[in-house]
Motif scaffolding. Structure first.
Motif, mmCIF file in Angstrom:
data_model
loop_
_atom_site.group_PDB
_atom_site.id
_atom_site.type_symbol
_atom_site.label_atom_id
_atom_site.label_comp_id
_atom_site.label_asym_id
_atom_site.label_seq_id
_atom_site.Cartn_x
_atom_site.Cartn_y
_atom_site.Cartn_z
ATOM 1 N N GLY A 68 0.820 -1.201 0.000
ATOM 2 C CA GLY A 68 0.000 0.000 0.000
ATOM 3 C C GLY A 68 0.852 1.247 0.000
ATOM 4 N N ILE A 69 0.375 2.262 -0.721
ATOM 5 C CA ILE A 69 1.005 3.581 -0.746
ATOM 6 C C ILE A 69 -0.105 4.603 -0.539
ATOM 7 N N THR A 70 0.181 5.588 0.284
ATOM 8 C CA THR A 70 -0.775 6.667 0.478
ATOM 9 C C THR A 70 -0.021 7.992 0.521
ATOM 10 N N ALA A 71 -0.731 9.051 0.198
ATOM 11 C CA ALA A 71 -0.126 10.379 0.216
ATOM 12 C C ALA A 71 -1.134 11.411 0.691
ATOM 13 N N ASN A 72 -0.697 12.260 1.597
ATOM 14 C CA ASN A 72 -1.452 13.442 1.987
ATOM 15 C C ASN A 72 -0.803 14.599 1.228
ATOM 16 N N GLU A 73 -1.383 14.939 0.097
ATOM 17 C CA GLU A 73 -0.795 15.943 -0.792
ATOM 18 C C GLU A 73 -0.732 17.318 -0.132
ATOM 19 N N ASP A 74 -1.723 17.658 0.694
ATOM 20 C CA ASP A 74 -1.751 18.974 1.343
ATOM 21 C C ASP A 74 -0.657 19.132 2.390
ATOM 22 N N GLU A 75 -0.367 18.050 3.122
ATOM 23 C CA GLU A 75 0.621 18.110 4.207
ATOM 24 C C GLU A 75 2.013 17.656 3.773
ATOM 25 N N GLY A 76 2.138 17.044 2.594
ATOM 26 C CA GLY A 76 3.441 16.566 2.129
ATOM 27 C C GLY A 76 3.927 15.367 2.920
ATOM 28 N N ILE A 77 3.029 14.417 3.163
ATOM 29 C CA ILE A 77 3.370 13.203 3.915
ATOM 30 C C ILE A 77 2.953 11.998 3.082
ATOM 31 N N THR A 78 3.868 11.039 2.952
ATOM 32 C CA THR A 78 3.562 9.792 2.271
ATOM 33 C C THR A 78 3.878 8.622 3.200
ATOM 34 N N ALA A 79 3.295 7.465 2.903
ATOM 35 C CA ALA A 79 3.564 6.257 3.678
ATOM 36 C C ALA A 79 3.454 5.054 2.751
ATOM 37 N N VAL A 80 4.336 4.076 3.006
ATOM 38 C CA VAL A 80 4.384 2.876 2.179
ATOM 39 C C VAL A 80 4.515 1.657 3.088
ATOM 40 N N GLU A 81 3.661 0.655 2.845
ATOM 41 C CA GLU A 81 3.800 -0.642 3.495
ATOM 42 C C GLU A 81 4.365 -1.602 2.462
ATOM 43 N N SER A 82 5.467 -2.296 2.826
ATOM 44 C CA SER A 82 6.099 -3.182 1.852
ATOM 45 C C SER A 82 6.771 -4.364 2.547
ATOM 46 N N THR A 83 7.039 -5.377 1.742
ATOM 47 C CA THR A 83 7.842 -6.519 2.175
ATOM 48 C C THR A 83 8.917 -6.740 1.129
ATOM 49 N N MET A 84 10.178 -6.690 1.581
ATOM 50 C CA MET A 84 11.317 -6.934 0.724
ATOM 51 C C MET A 84 11.894 -8.297 1.110
ATOM 52 N N THR A 85 12.170 -9.134 0.124
ATOM 53 C CA THR A 85 12.758 -10.437 0.394
ATOM 54 C C THR A 85 14.195 -10.440 -0.101
ATOM 55 N N VAL A 86 15.119 -10.737 0.814
ATOM 56 C CA VAL A 86 16.550 -10.738 0.502
ATOM 57 C C VAL A 86 17.213 -11.946 1.152
ATOM 58 N N THR A 87 18.332 -12.338 0.567
ATOM 59 C CA THR A 87 19.230 -13.286 1.213
ATOM 60 C C THR A 87 20.494 -12.511 1.548
ATOM 61 N N PHE A 88 20.848 -12.481 2.822
ATOM 62 C CA PHE A 88 22.049 -11.777 3.244
ATOM 63 C C PHE A 88 23.278 -12.645 3.029
ATOM 64 N N LYS A 89 24.407 -12.018 2.808
ATOM 65 C CA LYS A 89 25.669 -12.738 2.664
ATOM 66 C C LYS A 89 25.906 -13.578 3.914
ATOM 67 N N GLY A 90 26.388 -14.787 3.714
ATOM 68 C CA GLY A 90 26.682 -15.678 4.837
ATOM 69 C C GLY A 90 25.483 -16.455 5.339
ATOM 70 N N THR A 91 24.330 -16.293 4.692
ATOM 71 C CA THR A 91 23.138 -17.051 5.071
ATOM 72 C C THR A 91 22.650 -17.831 3.855
ATOM 73 N N ASP A 92 21.850 -18.835 4.121
ATOM 74 C CA ASP A 92 21.339 -19.663 3.024
ATOM 75 C C ASP A 92 19.878 -19.390 2.707
ATOM 76 N N GLU A 93 19.160 -18.832 3.650
ATOM 77 C CA GLU A 93 17.713 -18.689 3.510
ATOM 78 C C GLU A 93 17.309 -17.241 3.263
ATOM 79 N N PRO A 94 16.348 -17.026 2.374
ATOM 80 C CA PRO A 94 15.806 -15.680 2.187
ATOM 81 C C PRO A 94 15.101 -15.194 3.454
ATOM 82 N N MET A 95 15.090 -13.890 3.640
ATOM 83 C CA MET A 95 14.444 -13.262 4.791
ATOM 84 C C MET A 95 13.486 -12.197 4.283
#
Length: 121
Positions: A68-95
């Motif tokens: 989800g993304i939302t914006a209050n154009e009058d106040e100049g405020i935005t918000a984003v809900e997200s999930t990023m999936t990554v595998t970090f160096k030295g690990t085997d499983e995505p997080m």
């Protein structure tokens, strides 16, 4: 360009692997980024270094889902809900990194961004 369009463009950059291009374009020189633990990181240089450290710790980027993304154009405020999936160096499983980010804009630049989130494996 609306604030909704700007924040959407930032997350498009993240999905395409060009997050730092968006950082350079949309973040103010005196930006404050407040991390999930409440730590405030002041200034674009310090935040650039922190962002680069994060991206260099990633072995593989599996993608990002913007819930989800939302914006209050009058106040100049935005918000984003997200999930990023990554595998970090030295690990085997995505997080999954689940996050809500709230941005406060001053004109065309983000001057404050706060992150709320969790990590799950």
């Amino acid at each position: 360009m609306s604030y909704f369009d700007k924040i959407s463009d930032i997350y498009d950059h993240i999905a395409q692997g060009t997050a730092m291009d968006a950082f350079e374009e949309y973040y103010a020189e005196d930006v404050t980024m407040i991390l999930e633990d409440g730590t405030a990181v002041e200034g674009k240089d310090a935040n650039r270094e922190r962002e680069n450290e994060f991206f260099s710790s990633v072995e593989e980027f599996h993608g990002i889902e913007v819930k989800g993304i939302t914006a209050n154009e009058d106040e100049g405020i935005t918000a984003v809900e997200s999930t990023m999936t990554v595998t970090f160096k030295g690990t085997d499983e995505p997080m999954d990194l689940e996050q809500v980010a709230v941005q406060h804009w001053d004109g065309d630049k983000i001057d404050t961004e706060r992150f709320y989130g969790t990590q799950t494996d």
